[in-house]
Design a protein around this motif. Structure first.
Motif, PDB file in Angstrom:
ATOM      1  N   PRO A  96       0.824  -1.216   0.000  1.00  0.00           N
ATOM      2  CA  PRO A  96       0.000   0.000   0.000  1.00  0.00           C
ATOM      3  C   PRO A  96       0.854   1.260   0.000  1.00  0.00           C
ATOM      4  CG  PRO A  96      -0.796  -1.563   1.635  1.00  0.00           C
ATOM      5  CD  PRO A  96       0.513  -2.100   1.138  1.00  0.00           C
ATOM      6  N   SER A  97       0.358   2.299  -0.638  1.00  0.00           N
ATOM      7  CA  SER A  97       0.996   3.608  -0.579  1.00  0.00           C
ATOM      8  C   SER A  97       0.571   4.313   0.703  1.00  0.00           C
ATOM      9  CB  SER A  97       0.614   4.445  -1.801  1.00  0.00           C
ATOM     10  OG  SER A  97       1.132   3.867  -2.982  1.00  0.00           O
ATOM     11  N   ILE A  98       1.397   5.227   1.158  1.00  0.00           N
ATOM     12  CA  ILE A  98       1.129   5.964   2.397  1.00  0.00           C
ATOM     13  C   ILE A  98       0.935   7.434   2.058  1.00  0.00           C
ATOM     14  CG2 ILE A  98       1.930   6.499   4.722  1.00  0.00           C
ATOM     15  CD1 ILE A  98       1.618   3.548   4.352  1.00  0.00           C
ATOM     16  N   ALA A  99      -0.245   7.961   2.360  1.00  0.00           N
ATOM     17  CA  ALA A  99      -0.547   9.377   2.128  1.00  0.00           C
ATOM     18  C   ALA A  99      -0.436  10.128   3.445  1.00  0.00           C
ATOM     19  CB  ALA A  99      -1.945   9.535   1.550  1.00  0.00           C
ATOM     20  N   ARG A 152      -2.685   8.124   6.187  1.00  0.00           N
ATOM     21  CA  ARG A 152      -3.564   7.019   5.815  1.00  0.00           C
ATOM     22  C   ARG A 152      -2.869   6.124   4.780  1.00  0.00           C
ATOM     23  NH1 ARG A 152      -6.072   9.679   9.113  1.00  0.00           N
ATOM     24  NH2 ARG A 152      -8.300  10.212   9.099  1.00  0.00           N
ATOM     25  N   THR A 153      -3.311   4.873   4.721  1.00  0.00           N
ATOM     26  CA  THR A 153      -2.896   4.000   3.625  1.00  0.00           C
ATOM     27  C   THR A 153      -3.872   4.164   2.468  1.00  0.00           C
ATOM     28  OG1 THR A 153      -4.141   2.203   4.650  1.00  0.00           O
ATOM     29  CG2 THR A 153      -1.753   2.233   5.005  1.00  0.00           C
ATOM     30  N   GLN A 154      -3.403   3.830   1.260  1.00  0.00           N
ATOM     31  CA  GLN A 154      -4.285   3.797   0.093  1.00  0.00           C
ATOM     32  C   GLN A 154      -3.736   2.786  -0.902  1.00  0.00           C
ATOM     33  OE1 GLN A 154      -4.202   8.016  -0.863  1.00  0.00           O
ATOM     34  NE2 GLN A 154      -2.845   7.626  -2.599  1.00  0.00           N
ATOM     35  N   SER A 155      -4.422   2.615  -2.020  1.00  0.00           N
ATOM     36  CA  SER A 155      -4.065   1.578  -2.986  1.00  0.00           C
ATOM     37  C   SER A 155      -2.630   1.744  -3.470  1.00  0.00           C
ATOM     38  CB  SER A 155      -5.009   1.622  -4.183  1.00  0.00           C
ATOM     39  OG  SER A 155      -6.337   1.363  -3.772  1.00  0.00           O
ATOM     40  N   PRO A 156      -1.931   0.630  -3.747  1.00  0.00           N
ATOM     41  CA  PRO A 156      -0.533   0.707  -4.193  1.00  0.00           C
ATOM     42  C   PRO A 156      -0.370   1.562  -5.442  1.00  0.00           C
ATOM     43  CG  PRO A 156      -1.123  -1.558  -3.650  1.00  0.00           C
ATOM     44  CD  PRO A 156      -2.385  -0.763  -3.618  1.00  0.00           C
ATOM     45  N   ASN A 166       3.853  -4.283   9.225  1.00  0.00           N
ATOM     46  CA  ASN A 166       4.869  -5.170   8.670  1.00  0.00           C
ATOM     47  C   ASN A 166       4.403  -5.593   7.285  1.00  0.00           C
ATOM     48  OD1 ASN A 166       6.606  -7.231   7.939  1.00  0.00           O
ATOM     49  ND2 ASN A 166       6.770  -8.042  10.015  1.00  0.00           N
ATOM     50  N   PHE A 167       4.831  -4.854   6.254  1.00  0.00           N
ATOM     51  CA  PHE A 167       4.343  -5.107   4.908  1.00  0.00           C
ATOM     52  C   PHE A 167       4.864  -6.425   4.350  1.00  0.00           C
ATOM     53  CE2 PHE A 167       3.842  -0.333   4.683  1.00  0.00           C
ATOM     54  CZ  PHE A 167       2.459  -0.404   4.785  1.00  0.00           C
TER      55      PHE A 167
END
Length: 858
Positions: free
Chosen positions: A608-611, A630-634, A822-823
C-alpha cells in the motif's frame, strides 16, 4: 512474413516547429468534480527582489528551420506468420530496422522514429496509404503496421522528438530508462556491493521554455545487477563466501526474469526459476534413437548432470550439487547448470538499496558543479544529434553551449532563538553554540531503554543532561534505565519490544514525559517500527530513537532539537513570525498544508501507498505542524482520504482532523486562507490536484457547516527533474536563496526554480515550484520569499532545507507511520484479492490521543 500499412483517407493539418506552448491540462471525468473546475493560472509577472547573479543552465538551445515539418503517427502491431500477436520486447526495433533497410525505396526513403512498442513516426506521410511487405528475421516473426495519420499538437511534437533520442540510444546498444541512456562501459560503473553496480549515463529530453525549444541534458545514474557468472552474483548479493550458504528461496526471487547467456549455447535466455532438486538429481525427459539403424525413438529420464557429462561432453565442477536455472516456461522447464550461465550486461536492479549501498553510491557518484559542467560539455559535443535523419528532416540543430540566465539571490531570513537573541544564518546554516532554544521543554520524568549492547547509557544520559542545560532544557536524571536481557536479542522484534515494555511498566510509577530508546543499528533497524507503533499508537508517549556511533555535543544537540519539538517546545522561529509581521498571514487566519504520498520500492507492487498531510497550527505561527496519515491503494498518487464520509454521516477524512486542530490551537480562529504545498506529482496530474484533491478539501470544510470557503494558493513542488543551475563565474554551487523565474521556465504557466539549501556535496538540485492557483493574491516576490522562509523553519534542522518544511514533515510522517505495519507479512497474507478481485488495503493504527497533535515526525 507480411507487413500491411493501411492508411486513412486524408492526412491531418501539418504542425509547424517550433511548437506552441504545451497544453498541460488533461481532461478529467466530470463526475469526479464536485464544484466548478479550476484552471491552472498563468504567470502574473516576475520577481524583482534579491541580488542579481549570472547563471548557466544545462539546457541547450535548439534551432528548428523546417517550420512546415509535419509528424505523421503510425500504430504498430506485430504478428507472426499465422497472424498471432507477438508481444516480445526487443523484436520491434530489430524488425523496423530490417524493414527500413529492405524497403527504403518503397517507403519513399523516409526515416522512422520508433518507440520500440506500438508507435512509429515519420516526418511527412509515407507515399501510399497501404503496403504489404514480407520480411524474414532469425525468429521468423511477421509484422503488421496499421497506420493512421494524425494532427500533432506541441506536446505530441515533444514526444516524437524524445522518441528520436531514445531510438538513437537504442541503436547504440544503450539501456533505456525513460529518457535516460546508459552505455555498457566499465568506466561508468560504480560498485556499491551486494552484486549491485551503479552505472552513470545521461538524461536527454526536449523542453519548451520561454526562450524556445531546448534540449535538457544531465548526468543520470541507475542501478544494474553486476554482469558475470550467476554464482558470483549470488555470493555477493547474499554476502556469503560459499554456495552452500546461499538462501535459494531468496535467490529465486532475485534471479526471476533476469537474462543470462549460456556458454554451451551462446544464446540469451530469461530465468523463469530454479529447479526443485540439485543438478545431479534433477531429472528431465529426453528422446534417444533406438539401435544402430536409428529406426525409432525412446524417451528416457536422465539427470541434468548426466546429460551434460555424457551427451554434451561437459564435466560440471562446481554446480553438481546446486539447483539449476530454469529458463523454460511453466510446465515446460529447461534446466541449465549454474556454472554455465552468466548474467548479461545492463540489466536493471529494481530492489531498494541497503543503507550501506546507498551511502557508497552517494560517495562514489558525487560530482562538483565544475566537474558536471565538463562532463555535460563533452556529452553534448559527442552526441551526434545533428546527424540524426529524423531531426535533420525537421531542420533541428542543437547548440553546444549551456544557456545563460540571470538569477536572483533572495535575502536570508533572520531567526529568533532563546533569550530573545537574533540568529543570522550564514550560507544556509546556523547553530546553537552559546545559544539556547526559543521555548525549551523541561523533562522531569523520563526513562531510557537500551537494545544495544555497545552503548554506555549511563555516560549517554549524563552528557545529554549536560548538553540540555547549555541549550536551556532542564533534564532531570532518568527515573529508570533498562538494559535488554541478553537472551532476548535473538527473539523477533515485536517480542523484544513487548518484553522491554513489560520491564518498563514494572519500574515506572506514572506516565513518562519521554522514553529514550537506544537501537542496535542506525538504519533499517527491525525494532524501530514495532517500537514506534507501541509508543505512539498503543501507549501514547513521546519517544526518541537513537543509535550513536560517537557521542558528541553536536550529535546530542541534534537529538535535543527533535525531543524539544516532539514535547511541544520551539527551537527557533522566523523573526517576522516571532514578531507577528508575516505579510498576508499576520492579519488573516492562514493554514499551511504539506501533502505527500510515498510508495513501495519498484519491486513491491502490492505494498500500500502511504498518504500524509501535515497542517500548520497555532496561527499566526507557520513553524508548528501536526500530521494525519492514511494508507491507500498501491502506486496511487492522488490522495483519496482527504474527505471520507461514513455511513453515519460523519467525516473520517484527513482534512477534518487538521481543520479542527487548527481551530483549537489558534484561539478559535478558522482558516480563511489555505496555502497548499503538494509534492510528488507531474504535469499530467496538476489538473487532478486542482479538481480532485482541492475539491475534497472544500467538501471537508463544508461538511463542518462552514459557508465561506477559504481562499486557496496551490503550489506543486518537484525535485525529480534534471534542470541544474551553475554559477557562471565560480566553481561552487549556487548560493542558498537562488531563484530563476525567466527564460528557462514554462512559456505560459506560473513556475520558477529555487535553490534554498547550501549544496555541500555534489551539485545542488533546485526545486521546481509550479503555482497552480493563487486566490490569496501573493506577489511573485511575496510568494518566493515565503517559500524561501519556509525552508528555514524545520525544527529538526540547523540547515535550510532544500524544500519547504511542510513537505519535509509530510515525507517524514509517511515514512515513520508506514513502519507501523509489517508489509512483508501483509504482502503474503492479507493483501490477497477477494472474490471480486479487490485487494484489501490495511489501515494504519491511529495515533494515541496523547501524541496525535505532537510533532512526532521530527
Amino acid at each position: 512474413m507480411t507487413v500491411n500499412l493501411p492508411g486513412t483517407e486524408e492526412a491531418a493539418e501539418p504542425t509547424a516547429l517550433p511548437p506552441s506552448p504545451p497544453d498541460v491540462l488533461p481532461n478529467i471525468e466530470t463526475e469526479q468534480i464536485a464544484r466548478s473546475s479550476y484552471s491552472i493560472i498563468s504567470r502574473p509577472s516576475v520577481g524583482t527582489t534579491g541580488k542579481r547573479i549570472p547563471l548557466l543552465v544545462n539546457l541547450f538551445k535548439v534551432a528548428a528551420d523546417a517550420t512546415d515539418a509535419t509528424f505523421f503517427q503510425y500504430s504498430v502491431t506485430i504478428t507472426s506468420e499465422d497472424k498471432r500477436a507477438v508481444e516480445s520486447k526487443g523484436i520491434g526495433r530489430k524488425l523496423i530496422d530490417r524493414l527500413h533497410q529492405t524497403y527504403s525505396s518503397e517507403l519513399g526513403g523516409k526515416s522512422f522514429a520508433y518507440d520500440g512498442a506500438r508507435t512509429l513516426y515519420t516526418v511527412g506521410p509515407l507515399p501510399h496509404n497501404k503496403f504489404e511487405f514480407k520480411l524474414l528475421l532469425e525468429q521468423s516473426f511477421a509484422k503488421c503496421l496499421e497506420a493512421y495519420t494524425s494532427h500533432a499538437n506541441s506536446q505530441d511534437a515533444l514526444r516524437v522528438l524524445d522518441v528520436v533520442l531514445r531510438q538513437q540510444a537504442a541503436n547504440r546498444g544503450c539501456l533505456l530508462v525513460r529518457q535516460s541512456f546508459f552505455h555498457d562501459d566499465s568506466r561508468n560503473f560504480i560498485d556499491v556491493g551486494g552484486g549491485v553496480t551503479g552505472v552513470r549515463g545521461f538524461h536527454s529530453s526536449f523542453r519548451l521554455t520561454q526562450g524556445g525549444l531546448s534540449l535538457n541534458m544531465d548526468v543520470s545514474t541507475t542501478m544494474i545487477v553486476k554482469p558475470g557468472p550467476v554464482i558470483d552474483f549470488l555470493l555477493s548479493n547474499q554476502n556469503v563466501k560459499e554456495p552452500r550458504y546461499i538462501d535459494w528461496a531468496k535467490a529465486k526471487r532475485m534471479l526471476k526474469n533476469l537474462r543470462i547467456r549460456a556458454s554451451h549455447r551462446n544464446q540469451e535466455f530469461k530465468i523463469f526459476g530454479l529447479s526443485e532438486k540439485p543438478c545431479i538429481q534433477q531429472l528431465f525427459s529426453m528422446k534417444l534413437k533406438n539401435g544402430e539403424d536409428n529406426d525409432g525413438e525412446q524417451t528416457v529420464d536422465v539427470t541434468v548432470y548426466e546429460y551434460f557429462s555424457e551427451h554434451r561432453g561437459i564435466e560440471l565442477i562446481s554446480s553438481a550439487y546446486l539447483p539449476c536455472l530454469d529458463v523454460g516456461k511453466p510446465n515446460r522447464p529447461i534446466f541449465f547448470p549454474l556454472e554455465l550461465c552468466s548474467l548479461v550486461p545492463l540489466q536493471r536492479y529494481t530492489k531498494a538499496l541497503s543503507p550501506v549501498q546507498r551511502t557508497s553510491l552517494v560517495e562514489k557518484s558525487r560530482q562538483k558543479p565544475h566537474e558536471r559542467i565538463k562532463i555535460l560539455t563533452n556529452a553534448i559535443g559527442n552526441s551526434c544529434y545533428d546527424d540524426d535523419a529524423v531531426l535533420a528532416a525537421c531542420g533541428i540543430s542543437v547548440n553546444k553551449q549551456f544557456t545563460p540566465v540571470e538569477g536572483r539571490v533572495l535575502e536570508t531570513p533572520k531567526l529568533k532563538v532563546g533569550k530573545n537573541e537574533d540568529c543570522f544564518p550564514n550560507n544556509g546554516r546556523w547553530n546553537f553554540n552559546k545559544k539556547t532554544l526559543l521555548r525549551p521543554s523541561d523533562i522531569d520524568y523520563w526513562a531510557v531503554v537500551n537494545f544495544s549492547a555497545r552503548c554506555d547509557t549511563s555516560y549517554l544520559t549524563r552528557e545529554l543532561i549536560k548538553c540540555g542545560m547549555s541549550k536551556g532544557i532542564n533534564i532531570e536524571r532518568p527515573y529508570s534505565l533498562i538494559e535488554e536481557e541478553a537472551l532476548m536479542r535473538k527473539s523477533n522484534p515485536v517480542a523484544r519490544v513487548e518484553k522491554m515494555f513489560d520491564l518498563l511498566s514494572s519500574k515506572l510509577t506514572k506516565e513518562p514525559d519521554l522514553i529514550l530508546c537506544v537501537l542496535p543499528e542506525r538504519k533499517n533497524c527491525d525494532i524501530y517500527g514495532p517500537w514506534k507503533k507501541k509508543c505512539l499508537s498503543e501507549v501514547g508517549v513521546v519517544t526518541q530513537c537513537i543509535s550513536p556511533l560517537k557521542i558528541t555535543d553536536q550529535y546530542l544537540t541534534n537529538v535535543l532539537l527533535k525531543i524539544n519539538s516532539k514535547l511541544g517546545g520551539i527551537n527557533s522561529l522566523l523573526a517576522l513570525e516571532h514578531s507577528g509581521h508575516l505579510p498576508l498571514i499576520k492579519d488573516t487566519p492562514t493554514m499551511i498544508l504539506g501533502m505527500d504520498v510515498s510508495h513501495g520500492s519498484p519491486g513491491q507492487s502490492d505494498i500500500p501507498s502511504i498518504a500524509a498531510v501535515v497542517g500548520s497550527r497555532c496561527w499566526p505561527l507557520i513553524s508548528r505542524y501536526r500530521a494525519s496519515v492514511r494508507t491507500q491503494s498501491p502506486k496511487v498518487e492522488m490522495i483519496d482520504a482527504l474527505f471520507k464520509p461514513l455511513d453515519n454521516g460523519n467525516d473520517d477524512g484527513i482534512i477534518r482532523e487538521l481543520l479542527l486542530d487548527f481551530y483549537s490551537s489558534s484561539n478559535g480562529s478558522k482558516p480563511t486562507q489555505i496555502i497548499l504545498f503538494r509534492d510528488g506529482v507531474g504535469e499530467s496530474q496538476f489538473n487532478q490536484v486542482l479538481n480532485m484533491e482541492l475539491n475534497q478539501i472544500i467538501k471537508a470544510y463544508e461538511h463542518l457547516e462552514e459557508v465561506d470557503v477559504p481562499k486557496f494558493t496551490v503550489i506543486v513542488a518537484q525535485k525529480n527533474h534534471h534542470t541544474k543551475l551553475f554559477q557562471a563565474n565560480a566553481q561552487e554551487n549556487v548560493p542558498p536563496g537562488t531563484v530563476v523565474d525567466t527564460k528557462i521556465v514554462h512559456p505560459r504557466n506560473y513556475d520558477f526554480y529555487m535553490c534554498t539549501h547550501a549544496g555541500m556535496i555534489g551539485t545542488s538540485r533546485p526545486v521546481h515550484y509550479h503555482v497552480l492557483l493563487d486566490e490569496i493574491g501573493f506577489s511573485p516576490d511575496g510568494l518566493q520569499n515565503l517559500i524561501n522562509s519556509l525552508c528555514y523553519v524545520n525544527q529538526r534542522s540547523t540547515n535550510a532545507t532544500s524544500i519547504v518544511a511542510p513537505i519535509c514533515y509530510a515525507h517524514h510522517a509517511a515514512a515513520q507511520m508506514g513502519q507501523f505495519l509489517n508489509f512483508d507479512d501483509l504482502s503474503e497474507a492479507s493483501l490477497t484479492p477477494d472474490s471480486e478481485g479487490n485487494v484489501p488495503i490495511p489501515e494504519l493504527p491511529r495515533l494515541h490521543k496523547n501524541v496525535k497533535t505532537s510533532m512526532f515526525f521530527c
